[in-house]
Design a protein around this motif. Sequence first.
Motif, PDB file in Angstrom:
ATOM      1  N   LEU A 128       4.248   2.046 -14.843  1.00  0.00           N
ATOM      2  CA  LEU A 128       5.428   1.287 -14.447  1.00  0.00           C
ATOM      3  C   LEU A 128       5.465   1.052 -12.944  1.00  0.00           C
ATOM      4  CD1 LEU A 128       8.170   2.930 -16.723  1.00  0.00           C
ATOM      5  CD2 LEU A 128       7.057   0.706 -17.008  1.00  0.00           C
ATOM      6  N   GLY A 129       5.140   2.088 -12.176  1.00  0.00           N
ATOM      7  CA  GLY A 129       5.184   1.959 -10.717  1.00  0.00           C
ATOM      8  C   GLY A 129       4.206   0.925 -10.203  1.00  0.00           C
ATOM      9  N   HIS A 130       2.953   1.035 -10.640  1.00  0.00           N
ATOM     10  CA  HIS A 130       1.965   0.068 -10.167  1.00  0.00           C
ATOM     11  C   HIS A 130       2.218  -1.319 -10.750  1.00  0.00           C
ATOM     12  CE1 HIS A 130      -0.655   2.627  -7.789  1.00  0.00           C
ATOM     13  NE2 HIS A 130      -0.600   3.559  -8.742  1.00  0.00           N
ATOM     14  N   GLY A 131       2.783  -1.395 -11.968  1.00  0.00           N
ATOM     15  CA  GLY A 131       3.125  -2.702 -12.527  1.00  0.00           C
ATOM     16  C   GLY A 131       4.192  -3.396 -11.704  1.00  0.00           C
ATOM     17  N   ILE A 132       5.231  -2.648 -11.336  1.00  0.00           N
ATOM     18  CA  ILE A 132       6.289  -3.221 -10.496  1.00  0.00           C
ATOM     19  C   ILE A 132       5.746  -3.604  -9.124  1.00  0.00           C
ATOM     20  CG2 ILE A 132       8.471  -2.706  -9.324  1.00  0.00           C
ATOM     21  CD1 ILE A 132       9.179  -0.930 -11.703  1.00  0.00           C
ATOM     22  N   ALA A 156       3.518  10.689  -9.390  1.00  0.00           N
ATOM     23  CA  ALA A 156       2.824  11.024 -10.626  1.00  0.00           C
ATOM     24  C   ALA A 156       2.069  12.345 -10.496  1.00  0.00           C
ATOM     25  CB  ALA A 156       1.860   9.903 -11.001  1.00  0.00           C
ATOM     26  N   ALA A 157       1.454  12.590  -9.332  1.00  0.00           N
ATOM     27  CA  ALA A 157       0.719  13.845  -9.129  1.00  0.00           C
ATOM     28  C   ALA A 157       1.655  15.040  -9.134  1.00  0.00           C
ATOM     29  CB  ALA A 157      -0.051  13.771  -7.813  1.00  0.00           C
ATOM     30  N   ALA A 179       0.826  -1.214   0.000  1.00  0.00           N
ATOM     31  CA  ALA A 179       0.000   0.000   0.000  1.00  0.00           C
ATOM     32  C   ALA A 179       0.856   1.257   0.000  1.00  0.00           C
ATOM     33  CB  ALA A 179      -0.924  -0.017   1.220  1.00  0.00           C
ATOM     34  N   SER A 180       1.966   1.232   0.720  1.00  0.00           N
ATOM     35  CA  SER A 180       2.840   2.413   0.787  1.00  0.00           C
ATOM     36  C   SER A 180       3.489   2.694  -0.563  1.00  0.00           C
ATOM     37  CB  SER A 180       3.914   2.212   1.861  1.00  0.00           C
ATOM     38  OG  SER A 180       3.330   2.032   3.134  1.00  0.00           O
ATOM     39  N   LEU A 181       3.917   1.648  -1.261  1.00  0.00           N
ATOM     40  CA  LEU A 181       4.508   1.841  -2.582  1.00  0.00           C
ATOM     41  C   LEU A 181       3.484   2.389  -3.565  1.00  0.00           C
ATOM     42  CD1 LEU A 181       6.838  -1.252  -3.112  1.00  0.00           C
ATOM     43  CD2 LEU A 181       7.499   1.149  -3.016  1.00  0.00           C
ATOM     44  N   ALA A 182       2.271   1.863  -3.516  1.00  0.00           N
ATOM     45  CA  ALA A 182       1.220   2.366  -4.400  1.00  0.00           C
ATOM     46  C   ALA A 182       0.962   3.850  -4.145  1.00  0.00           C
ATOM     47  CB  ALA A 182      -0.056   1.553  -4.207  1.00  0.00           C
ATOM     48  N   LEU A 183       0.871   4.237  -2.872  1.00  0.00           N
ATOM     49  CA  LEU A 183       0.653   5.639  -2.531  1.00  0.00           C
ATOM     50  C   LEU A 183       1.827   6.510  -2.979  1.00  0.00           C
ATOM     51  CD1 LEU A 183      -1.057   7.768  -1.074  1.00  0.00           C
ATOM     52  CD2 LEU A 183       0.111   7.127   1.056  1.00  0.00           C
ATOM     53  N   THR A 184       3.040   5.989  -2.854  1.00  0.00           N
ATOM     54  CA  THR A 184       4.226   6.747  -3.267  1.00  0.00           C
ATOM     55  C   THR A 184       4.225   7.011  -4.764  1.00  0.00           C
ATOM     56  OG1 THR A 184       5.517   5.798  -1.459  1.00  0.00           O
ATOM     57  CG2 THR A 184       6.739   6.743  -3.309  1.00  0.00           C
ATOM     58  N   ILE A 234       4.616  11.596 -18.793  1.00  0.00           N
ATOM     59  CA  ILE A 234       5.541  11.074 -17.786  1.00  0.00           C
ATOM     60  C   ILE A 234       4.779  10.583 -16.554  1.00  0.00           C
ATOM     61  CG2 ILE A 234       7.445  11.662 -16.250  1.00  0.00           C
ATOM     62  CD1 ILE A 234       8.404  13.631 -18.359  1.00  0.00           C
ATOM     63  N   ALA A 235       3.754  11.350 -16.171  1.00  0.00           N
ATOM     64  CA  ALA A 235       2.953  10.938 -15.011  1.00  0.00           C
ATOM     65  C   ALA A 235       2.261   9.602 -15.270  1.00  0.00           C
ATOM     66  CB  ALA A 235       1.929  12.014 -14.681  1.00  0.00           C
ATOM     67  N   LEU A 236       1.741   9.424 -16.494  1.00  0.00           N
ATOM     68  CA  LEU A 236       1.092   8.154 -16.832  1.00  0.00           C
ATOM     69  C   LEU A 236       2.105   7.001 -16.825  1.00  0.00           C
ATOM     70  CD1 LEU A 236      -1.353   9.220 -19.694  1.00  0.00           C
ATOM     71  CD2 LEU A 236      -1.937   8.555 -17.352  1.00  0.00           C
ATOM     72  N   LEU A 237       3.309   7.283 -17.334  1.00  0.00           N
ATOM     73  CA  LEU A 237       4.347   6.247 -17.319  1.00  0.00           C
ATOM     74  C   LEU A 237       4.722   5.867 -15.889  1.00  0.00           C
ATOM     75  CD1 LEU A 237       6.718   7.414 -20.202  1.00  0.00           C
ATOM     76  CD2 LEU A 237       5.174   5.432 -20.181  1.00  0.00           C
TER      77      LEU A 237
END
Length: 391
Positions: free
Chosen positions: A344-348, A323-324, A313-318, A337-340
Motif C-alpha cells: 500500500l505504501g509504495h503503491g500510494i 514495514a521493517a 525517495a523519502s516516502l519510500a524509505l519511510t 501487516i509488513a507486506l501490506l
Amino acid sequence: MALSRWIFLLSRHLVRADEQVALGQAGQKTADLGHVFQVQGWIPRQDLPRLTCFAEGMGLATWAESPTSDDSPPTLMTNPDVLAGGEDLVTFYETPGYRDWDPSVVVFFSFAIFFAMILADAGYALVLGVLLAVFWKGMGSRPSSRRFRVLAAVGLLFSLLYGMLAGSYFGAAPPPDSLLAHLHVLNLDDFDTMMKVSLVVGALHLILANGIVAVRGASIAERAKPIGWIAIILAGLSLYLGAGTPVGRDLGLGLGSGGLLTILLLSSERPLDSFGSLLLRLFDGLSSLAELSKLFGDVMSYLRLFALGLASASLALTFNQLAAEVYRSDVPLGVVIALLILLLGHGINLLLAIISGFVHGLRLNFIEFFNWSLDEEGYPFAPFSKKETAL
C-alpha cells in the motif's frame, strides 16, 4: 451495460453531426456567383499535387498562393511517428503560431527527463515498465495511444537510468561493492549537490529556449535580447557553481555585465536617429530588463525537480522502515501487516510520483520554457474530410 448496445448507433449520429458542423463551416468559405462556384481554404504544401490532379480530372480551375503577412493560417505540426508524442504534449496546452516553431521534439525529451528526476527510483520505473509491456499491444489500436506508449517507454527508460544513478530501488540502496552500487553517483540526501543539478538542468532548458529564439531572429534586436539573457543565465551559473573562486567570480561578472548591456542597448527596434530616440531605446532596454526577476524565478522553479524527487525517495524509505519495524515486532501477523504496508505504501507513493511527474514535468515546459521560446498562439489545422467510426 444494457445501454451499451446503443454505443455504435450513437457514434454514427455523433459523426454525422460533426460532419454537418464541418460542412457548415466550409460553406462559409464559398462563393456561388451564378454559374461560377468558388471555395477557399488552407491546404498543406505537400498535398498540392493531389489537389492539382483532382482538379484536372474534374475539369476545375485551381489557384494556390503562399500565406501573406496579413493572413492567419492554421498550424500543421508534423513530426516523426517515434517523436509524435511530444506533439500531443504541446497541443495539450496550446498550439504554436503558424510563424513560430514546433517545440514537440524538445518537449518530448525534456518531459521524459523531468519525469525521471521526479520519479527518482529505478524500482518504480521497472514496475511501470512491466505494466507498459503488458499493455503495449493493446495500446496500438489508435494513433494517439501508439504515440503515448513510445513517450512512456522513453520516459521510463530515462527514469530507470536516473534511478540507478540515484541508487534507489523501492527506497532501498543497492548492496555495497555491487555493480549497481558503482553506478550510484547521485546522493538525494546531498541537498547542495542535488540543488546544483536541478538548477543546472533548469538553466540549460532556458538557455535552449533563448538560443532557439536567437537563431530564428530576423533582426539584430530579435537576436541580441535572447543572447543577452543567455549570458545572464551563464553568469548566474558561474557565480553559483564557482562561488569563492576568482574564475567563477570574474567570469560571472563579465558575462552578467555583457548580458545586461546587450539587452539595455540592443533590444529595441526603434531607429537611432536622434537624441530622443536614444532615450527611448534606453527606456525600452530598461523595460526589457524588468524581466530579470521573472528569469530568476523561472530558474529557481526547477528546484521542484529536486524537491519532488527527494519527497518520493523519502516516502519510500519511510514505508520500508515502518514495514521493517512491524516485521521485527511481536505483533500478530507481523509478516502480513509488513507486506501490506509495503504494497500500500509504495503503491500510494508511486501514484503520487506519477501525478507529480506529469503535472510538474509538463508545467516546466508549458510555463517556464514556452514563456521564453514561443511568441504567439495559433490554432490547429483541421482538414475537411469525412469521418469514420471503427466497428
